[in-house]
Write an enzyme that holds these catalytic residues in place. Sequence first.
Site, mmCIF file in Angstrom:
data_model
loop_
_atom_site.group_PDB
_atom_site.id
_atom_site.type_symbol
_atom_site.label_atom_id
_atom_site.label_comp_id
_atom_site.label_asym_id
_atom_site.label_seq_id
_atom_site.Cartn_x
_atom_site.Cartn_y
_atom_site.Cartn_z
ATOM 1 N NE ARG A 1 -3.582 -0.034 2.711
ATOM 2 C CZ ARG A 1 -4.204 -0.383 3.851
ATOM 3 N NH1 ARG A 1 -3.970 0.282 4.971
ATOM 4 N NH2 ARG A 1 -5.050 -1.387 3.860
ATOM 5 N NE ARG B 1 -2.152 2.357 9.471
ATOM 6 C CZ ARG B 1 -3.001 1.369 9.164
ATOM 7 N NH1 ARG B 1 -3.806 1.477 8.107
ATOM 8 N NH2 ARG B 1 -3.089 0.279 9.898
ATOM 9 C CE LYS C 1 -6.116 0.030 11.266
ATOM 10 N NZ LYS C 1 -7.006 -0.631 10.320
ATOM 11 C CE LYS D 1 -7.260 4.073 9.080
ATOM 12 N NZ LYS D 1 -8.308 3.222 8.491
ATOM 13 C CB CYS E 1 -13.704 -3.243 1.520
ATOM 14 S SG CYS E 1 -14.497 -4.805 1.916
ATOM 15 C CB CYS F 1 -9.546 -8.932 2.751
ATOM 16 S SG CYS F 1 -9.609 -8.410 4.473
ATOM 17 C CB CYS G 1 -15.336 -8.321 7.838
ATOM 18 S SG CYS G 1 -14.045 -7.110 8.199
ATOM 19 C CB CYS H 1 -11.993 -1.248 4.573
ATOM 20 S SG CYS H 1 -11.041 -2.160 5.808
#
Length: 638
Positions: free
Chosen positions: A77, A146, A230, A232, A453, A459, A498, A502
Amino acid sequence: MVKSAPSPIASRKPSKVEGIKENSNFLREPVATEILQDTTHFTENAVQLLKFHGSYQQDNRDNRTKGQEKDYQFMLRTKNPGGLVPPQLYLALDKIADEYGNHTLRATTRQGFQLHGILKKNLKSAIATIVNNLGSTLGACGDINRNVMAPPAPFKNRPEYQYAWEYAQNIADLLSAQTGAYYEIWLDGEKAISAEEDPEVKAARQRNGNGTIIHDNEEPIYGTHYMPRKFKICVTVPGDNSVDLYSQDLTLVVITNKKKQLEGFNIFAGGGLGRTHGKEETFARLADPIGYVAKDDVYNVVKAIVATQRDYGDRTDRRHARLKYLIHDWGVDKFRTQVEEYFGKAIEAFKPLPEFKYHDFLGWNEQGDGKLFLGISIDNGRVKDEGSFQLKTALREIVEQFNLPIRLTSNQNVIFYDIEPDSKEAIQDILSRHGVGDEPSKIEPLVRYAMACPALPTCGLAITESERAIPGILERIRTLLDKLGLQKEHFVVRMTGCPNGCARPYLAELAFVGSAPESYQLWLGGSPNQTRLAQPYIEKLHHNDLESFLEPIFVYFKKSRKSKESFGDFCDRVGFDAIREFAASYEPQTANGANKSRHRVNLKEEVYSKLKEVAESQGKPMTQLVTEALEVYFQNLS
Ligand code: SRM
Ligand code: SF4
């Protein structure tokens, strides 16, 4: 008032990942050793650290075979503050996708690119190529800041947009990892040539504001343990919600004076979407307004917020480790007070803001300096060539011929900018030769505003299909809307495989969140501009039941909406009880709108009441419930 930072590890037992970070020598080991080994995959500890380097170990789940080794491959990524992809980087990514990857690029929901399908033996070359072509994957994943988002529109005559770009880049630099591990491992120690950092940013990183810095540490801002989870950030401008500002840990809104000079920033904090089914203590949360700071203080306040989460975020339970839980548990006032302690002064009152609207900036637009920009829609961000639809080739040819920079959007699209008006025709020609449209009004609006996503097959956390399923789902929703006389209707649909969120489903008007094989939790009631949280309406809807389930809801919407009211606003206004009640007594319609003839059966009062209750709680028509129950009964008989 100099405060030394408390231990980043709370008194309770830290999670396993904290130990892995601590023993890694700032993200070096065991990745540095294992990348040299002739294996198909990394050990679990290395996998955790690899994330900080921008890569996930995955396997192609379509190829799983019992008793055989998984088909290991890696996702890479990129980190592109404000979505900026220089032409040279784009061409390099396009080539890596073909040489080492699965021949596709994927524009992400945070304005980055992902490459899938890279084998371990090619990982080093792939990362080195990215870095040597003005890109980076460092910190694209992992417990660290991120990609910093910003509205992608290149309006050169609207200084607030330029400030958003500038500060997105500077804050990304401020919070970038300082460890030498990345260059040692992927570039044999050579530091690639990158754009010079703003000296103000460099100084701000080292400045000790009341304990924001960890002294004598390779990572002055993060320390040995990096962040608990994470983190953001986005920078936006008043009124522009092309970045889903309520979903971020930290949002800065550019505030200018009447002369359009930068004055400071409004701050929101505590947004986040990840949750786990059946665990009420995990939830999606919108960011709260925190206050305002003058522009000269912005780096200090960002560091103060980061330090607050670094030192007080939960490092024992990764499901409770995001900043949103700290703010939820503490309340905004306590959070603000702690941030002010690190900041060294008071945060000012939040400035009034206009309503936020979603913009996708598609099609041809003037950018305000005589040049043009072009937003191209990419279904679920997947840049590929397929039959006569040659999107990947078209984008590459445009970059090769016109050397145009790209801004990725947070809706998984691309924007080319700085286009000379006399190049327009030639660009249109390239697009049409490769079957790619440049006219947003020709895109089915359900598709235009939808996101999904990646989910299966790459994934590892996917419960259901998402990217591969959404085209069919949108087509079925369109057919249903047309059948019900709602031909002109469209709304924001988002899907994830899920509950991690995302594609930011919890801000959509209608969202599908994978909850069991082939089944989705359905969320309703977000707003068309993503300023309100949707709510879960049903836990498991099998995709086969889509039409029978949604029909009563759409019919109710058609009958009872206010003029121009959007679907999400309608669901939020009338509430789920009313929708369930309507659905429970709903008789399905035929194509011409008449109710289908039905046979009547009498039920005992108490059975009828129970049926009504269950139908309301599940949001299903009573006829559907009875039919389903009888079908099972008859199956058992035979
Ligand atoms: Fe995400 C994990 C893909 C944006 C919340 N995300 C993953 C992983 C890496 C799966 C994994 O951990 O094994 C996915 C890789 C799938 C694949 O095969 O490529 C993945 N996330 C994505 C992307 C590619 C989705 C997309 O359609 O574009 C997005 C990459 C953005 C980027 O460029 O950085 C992506 N992920 C998001 C967002 C939206 C956002 O950031 O604006 C969210 C919700 C916002 C938030 O963070 O609260 C998001 N991803 C998660 C979570 C849940 C985090 C949590 O707080 O609980 C996970 C799982 C985790 O971290 O444990 C996750
Ligand atoms: Fe994977 Fe879930 Fe994120 Fe989709 S939402 S990419 S299934 S982690």
